[in-house]
Enzyme design. Structure first.
Site, short mmCIF file in Angstrom:
data_model
loop_
_atom_site.label_atom_id
_atom_site.label_comp_id
_atom_site.label_asym_id
_atom_site.label_seq_id
_atom_site.Cartn_x
_atom_site.Cartn_y
_atom_site.Cartn_z
N TYR A 1 -0.31 3.39 10.48
CA TYR A 1 -1.12 4.44 11.10
C TYR A 1 -1.14 4.28 12.62
O TYR A 1 -1.04 3.16 13.13
CB TYR A 1 -2.57 4.38 10.59
CG TYR A 1 -2.71 4.44 9.09
CD1 TYR A 1 -2.82 5.65 8.43
CD2 TYR A 1 -2.74 3.27 8.34
CE1 TYR A 1 -2.96 5.70 7.05
CE2 TYR A 1 -2.88 3.30 6.97
CZ TYR A 1 -2.98 4.53 6.32
OH TYR A 1 -3.10 4.56 4.96
N LYS B 1 3.65 4.56 3.70
CA LYS B 1 2.46 5.40 3.55
C LYS B 1 1.95 5.80 4.92
O LYS B 1 1.69 4.93 5.77
CB LYS B 1 1.38 4.64 2.79
CG LYS B 1 0.02 5.32 2.75
CD LYS B 1 -0.98 4.45 2.00
CE LYS B 1 -2.39 5.04 2.04
NZ LYS B 1 -3.35 4.22 1.27
N ASP C 1 -8.39 -1.17 -2.56
CA ASP C 1 -8.57 -2.37 -1.73
C ASP C 1 -9.76 -2.25 -0.79
O ASP C 1 -9.97 -3.12 0.06
CB ASP C 1 -7.30 -2.61 -0.92
CG ASP C 1 -6.93 -1.41 -0.06
OD1 ASP C 1 -6.73 -0.32 -0.64
OD2 ASP C 1 -6.80 -1.55 1.17
#
Length: 265
Positions: A145, A175, A25
């Site tokens: 994140y 993730k 991506d």
């Protein structure tokens, strides 16, 4: 839901319960960088190597439909920002679950950066997408994140919080960055009741570094990986995926994986 379970089997190896995902991506954030200029060839190569799924933006699904080669799962990415933005850590939704369904997606993914200026909006979007995914039986991969000011995104406490948020808000797979050691990453996995996969981060200097990172994560209980640049920019990405397959699905050693990169099977 049966629909979600069926789709998850398209992106997770049903024998091992683990997955090799290759995100591609990056064209929205960084442009046509090395390795994904020809998206069809990139997808063909990682499929040939044995990857379970790729992550693409909706436009690349339309132009990159293969119609040949080995099958591979499709995850459509819903979030975006560019490297030109003054606040590039603030992601916005650019696709919907319904659009992804029409494109034949097996799952969708979103990106949330904790500590960023628009954290509130990204969490709101996460909650909204999670609800729609439940309505349609669509698996959700959450990339979470810690990227706020003065945050260390690899700090085990930060990563553990990121993983837990993914699970708390309804992701089926989360993730997060690898924390640097099996001991610290075990704590991340321990606190997340859904499968955790590791990100690859910036391009590493050597392939051994990539393999050692993946091996450490698997030893800590990770369910696989979602690695982009360190796969699609590899010298031989077919062999690179085969080497990762050895670690993820065969519980192999770093040396066994390296032997595949060097030409052995």
């Amino acid at each position: 839901m049966i629909g979600k379970l069926v789709r998850l089997e398209r992106i997770i190896n049903r024998e091992t319960g683990k997955t090799i995902i290759v995100p591609m991506d990056h064209g929205v954030s960084s442009g046509p960088i090395e390795g994904i200029t020809d998206i069809k060839k990139a997808v063909d190569d990682v499929a040939e190597g044995g990857a379970n799924a790729v992550v693409l933006h909706k436009g690349m699904v339309k132009v990159g439909h293969r119609g040949r080669g080995k099958d591979i799962g499709l995850i459509v990415h819903l979030s975006a920002s560019t490297d030109w933005a003054p606040t590039k850590n603030d992601k916005t939704l650019v696709c919907t679950v319904e659009e992804a369904i029409k494109l034949g997606a097996d799952a969708v993914s979103i990106h949330v950066n904790l500590g960023a200026d628009l954290e509130r909006e990204m969490l709101r979007d996460f909650g909204f997408v999670s609800r729609v995914c439940e309505e349609w039986g669509m698996p959700l991969l959450a990339m979470v994140y810690g990227r706020g000011k003065d945050m260390n995104q690899y700090d085990p406490k930060v990563v553990a919080h990121c993983a837990r948020i993914g699970a708390e808000l309804g992701a089926d797979i989360v993730k997060v960055p690898y924390t640097g050691s099996p001991e610290t990453f075990y704590k991340v996995v321990e606190g997340c009741p859904v499968p955790v996969v590791i990100a690859g981060g910036p391009k590493m200097k050597t392939e051994r570094e990539v393999l050692e990172m993946v091996y450490g994560a698997m030893q800590a209980g990770a369910k696989g990986l979602s690695i982009g640049r360190n796969v699609f920019q590899a010298k031989d990405r077919v062999k690179m995926v085969r080497a990762l397959y050895e670690l993820v699905h065969k519980n192999g050693s770093v040396e066994q994986a390296l032997s595949i990169l060097e030409g052995g099977e």
